[in-house]
Every structure is written in C-alpha cells, then in structure tokens.
Write a protein that holds these residues in place. Structure first.
Motif, mmCIF file in Angstrom:
data_model
loop_
_atom_site.group_PDB
_atom_site.id
_atom_site.type_symbol
_atom_site.label_atom_id
_atom_site.label_comp_id
_atom_site.label_asym_id
_atom_site.label_seq_id
_atom_site.Cartn_x
_atom_site.Cartn_y
_atom_site.Cartn_z
ATOM 1 N N ALA A 16 2.930 -23.864 -14.996
ATOM 2 C CA ALA A 16 3.752 -23.148 -13.368
ATOM 3 C C ALA A 16 2.464 -23.734 -12.478
ATOM 4 C CB ALA A 16 3.877 -21.816 -13.212
ATOM 5 N N VAL A 17 1.882 -23.538 -12.622
ATOM 6 C CA VAL A 17 0.587 -23.875 -11.416
ATOM 7 C C VAL A 17 0.112 -25.514 -10.992
ATOM 8 C CG1 VAL A 17 -2.165 -24.043 -10.557
ATOM 9 C CG2 VAL A 17 -0.416 -22.096 -10.907
ATOM 10 N N ARG A 19 2.474 -28.035 -12.070
ATOM 11 C CA ARG A 19 3.983 -27.897 -12.087
ATOM 12 C C ARG A 19 4.014 -27.801 -10.081
ATOM 13 N NH1 ARG A 19 7.429 -25.884 -16.912
ATOM 14 N NH2 ARG A 19 6.872 -27.702 -18.104
ATOM 15 N N GLU A 20 3.111 -26.474 -9.770
ATOM 16 C CA GLU A 20 4.148 -26.564 -8.351
ATOM 17 C C GLU A 20 3.274 -26.312 -7.351
ATOM 18 O OE1 GLU A 20 7.053 -25.422 -7.439
ATOM 19 O OE2 GLU A 20 7.190 -25.490 -9.892
ATOM 20 N N SER A 22 -0.038 -24.986 -6.634
ATOM 21 C CA SER A 22 -0.509 -23.441 -6.037
ATOM 22 C C SER A 22 -0.063 -22.657 -6.787
ATOM 23 C CB SER A 22 -0.639 -23.772 -4.366
ATOM 24 O OG SER A 22 0.995 -23.253 -4.534
ATOM 25 N N ALA A 25 2.987 -20.783 -4.646
ATOM 26 C CA ALA A 25 3.964 -21.292 -5.578
ATOM 27 C C ALA A 25 4.618 -21.514 -6.753
ATOM 28 C CB ALA A 25 4.032 -23.565 -5.013
ATOM 29 N N ALA A 26 3.708 -20.920 -7.780
ATOM 30 C CA ALA A 26 3.999 -20.437 -9.099
ATOM 31 C C ALA A 26 4.203 -19.491 -9.549
ATOM 32 C CB ALA A 26 2.727 -21.274 -9.860
ATOM 33 N N ARG A 28 6.278 -17.360 -6.965
ATOM 34 C CA ARG A 28 7.474 -17.641 -6.666
ATOM 35 C C ARG A 28 8.954 -18.354 -7.845
ATOM 36 N NH1 ARG A 28 5.211 -19.449 -1.455
ATOM 37 N NH2 ARG A 28 5.976 -21.078 -2.439
ATOM 38 N N ALA A 29 7.523 -19.471 -8.322
ATOM 39 C CA ALA A 29 9.055 -19.966 -9.691
ATOM 40 C C ALA A 29 9.443 -19.064 -10.422
ATOM 41 C CB ALA A 29 8.297 -21.359 -9.569
ATOM 42 N N GLN A 34 1.281 -13.470 -6.401
ATOM 43 C CA GLN A 34 0.532 -14.152 -6.648
ATOM 44 C C GLN A 34 -0.771 -13.238 -7.453
ATOM 45 O OE1 GLN A 34 -0.107 -16.691 -3.104
ATOM 46 N NE2 GLN A 34 -2.317 -17.185 -3.397
#
Length: 305
Positions: A16-17, A19-20, A22, A25-26, A28-29, A34
């Motif tokens: 996820a990190v 792809r996103e 940060s 953002a990861a 939230r996805a 955090q």
C-alpha cells in the motif's frame, strides 16, 4: 531456530505504501491508523534486514530492496484476493448458490459500454453475486488468476482455459453528423487526408496486424491520438472527427454516421474465457454463461437492420 516469516499484513501495508506513496495515504486505503501502518513497515524492515523506503519531497520512495520485493508482494496480493473470492462463494450449506465475488476483465469499450447492462441482469437474477470489473486493453493471465472470467478480443492461446467463441463484430469508420455537416462526407479512403482522424498513439501488435490488412489506415496523420479506445469513442461522439467503432455499438447512437462502409469493413473476434478449474464454481459459471449469452446478443445486433 529460525524466526517465523513476516505475516501477510506486513506485506499488504508495504504494498500500500508503494502504491500510495505515503504512510497517511496508505493507511486511509487500508482503513488503518498511520501509527499501525508505520509499525508494520518497521517490523518488515527488521525482518528483511534493511530499509524499504526513503523520504523525498514526493513522499516515500521505495529502495532497491523494496522494488525487489514488490513483484512477490503483488503476487501475494493477487493470491489473497483469489483466495477470498473463492471463500466468499460458500455460505452455510448453500454451496450451490450463486454468491460471492467474481473478477471480470474486459477491454475499456466492452467493459464500459457493453458489459454493465449484462452484469445488471446477472445481479438481478443472482442478488448475492458481487462483481469486480477490471477495464484494461492488456490481456490478464487467467492461469495466474489475475481474473476469474475474461472477455477478449484476441483468441486465447493458453492451455487449461474454458473458452467460448462469441462471434465476430464488424468495425467501421464513424463520425458525428455535426462533424460531417461541417466537413463533408469522405467518398474514398484518400479523402481521409482532409479530415480530422482519431486514432492510436502507440502501435500494439493488434494494431500492426490491422494495418497489414488495411494499409490505407496507416497513411493519414491523426488529429487526435490516444491509446484509450474509450477516449477515441468519446471523441467520435463529441464530433471531433472520424474514428473506428464497433458497428452494433455505434448503432445505439442515432447521431453517429458510418462512412466508407464499402472501403473499410473489418471483423473483430470476441471470446469469453475462464480457468477450467472454475467451471464447477457456481458463481463463476453463472457469470461465464451470462456474459456469453449477453455478448452473443450484442454481436447479433451487427446483423440486424
């Protein structure tokens, strides 16, 4: 004694990190906090013995080690998604029911303009069915279970696939009537040099094959280039110029006019495919059969007056 390997949760956060870009953002996805996601990254870095990300003005950039792990993490992600799609198909004593998730892949135009109505009918008949629809002009690997069911415009050549040929769809050149009112109707292929043409940006193998069959289409310069077939179709509908469209799809729009029908008439095959191991899975078989029936109706529209 060797320590146990990292859990899938750590790799999911890692992916996820990437792809996103940060932690926030990861998080939230994935629906995580955090701090939790940050702990996952630290734990994975400790397990592999090196840093996986470095800070930059853009956020977090993957290190060489992270890039080396990425393909395997993506394979885990696909396997986990496939595992869940299989598990979600079983209810308490209702194994024969059509329930759970089926991942369907199709080209942009087919997926956006043709399949929604077919899938709506499937959902009405099978309310417990869920569909993941992936629009891509690339060919997903059904053997790796990138998708459960695929609609393809090139004949599948992989073994261990259940394949049904739908038929052939004619491709024609079309323009909006407003465009033709402004610029006139081309009477021969050579007239296309005086028109705004809509076409591809990069040559793919199927486009090169088309050009070998119809060399004239490679001669004019395109006024609008896009590798998105959906964008090309939208440009035709907006009156930008002349482009290629499926004949039965164009007939849905009364404002589209076919041009040079005698000079350009090219059939395009269509197939539905899935891994043969899924033939006895009720939800996959229902989607496979439903798509095949609905697409046959679409193809038959090519021959209607």
């Amino acid at each position: 004694m060797n320590p146990p390997p990292p859990s899938w949760d750590l790799y999911r956060s890692f992916l996820a990190v990437i792809r996103e870009g940060s932690l926030s953002a990861a998080a939230r996805a994935l629906g995580l906090t955090q701090p939790t996601l940050a702990r996952h990254i630290v734990a994975l870095e400790e397990a592999v013995g090196g840093s996986l990300f470095v800070r930059s003005p853009r956020g977090l950039d993957p290190t060489d080690a992270a890039l080396a792990l990425k393909p395997q993490a993506e394979a885990l992600d696909r396997a986990a998604a496939s595992l869940w799609r299989t598990a979600s198909g079983f209810g308490a004593g209702l194994e024969a029911d059509v329930r759970g998730t089926v991942r369907v892949t199709a080209s942009e135009v087919v997926g956006a303009r043709i399949l929604p109505a077919i899938l709506a009918g499937l959902r009405t008949r099978h309310p417990a069915l869920e569909v993941e629809l992936v629009l891509s002009n690339s060919v997903d690997d059904l053997l790796r279970r990138d998708a459960d069911v695929a609609v393809r415009m090139v004949e599948p050549d992989q073994q261990a696939l259940l394949v049904r040929r739908i038929g052939s769809i004619a491709l024609g050149m079309y323009a909006h009537r407003d465009y033709l009112d402004r610029h006139g109707i081309p009477r021969q292929l050579e007239d296309l040099g005086h028109h705004s043409l809509i076409g591809f940006d990069c040559e793919t193998p199927d486009i090169r094959a088309m050009m070998r069959r119809m060399p004239a289409i490679a001669l004019p310069r395109f006024a609008l280039r896009s590798d998105s077939h959906l964008a090309q179709l939208s440009a035709v509908e907006a009156g930008f110029g002349i482009g290629i469209c499926q004949v039965p799809l164009a007939r849905r729009n009364p404002d589209l006019r076919r041009v040079l029908a005698d000079a350009f008439d090219m059939p395009m095959g269509m197939w539905v495919a899935m891994h043969e191991d899924l033939r006895s899975t009720p939800r996959c078989r229902a989607v496979f059969d439903g798509l095949a029936a609905g697409l046959k109706d679409h193809v038959s529209a090519d021959h209607r007056t």
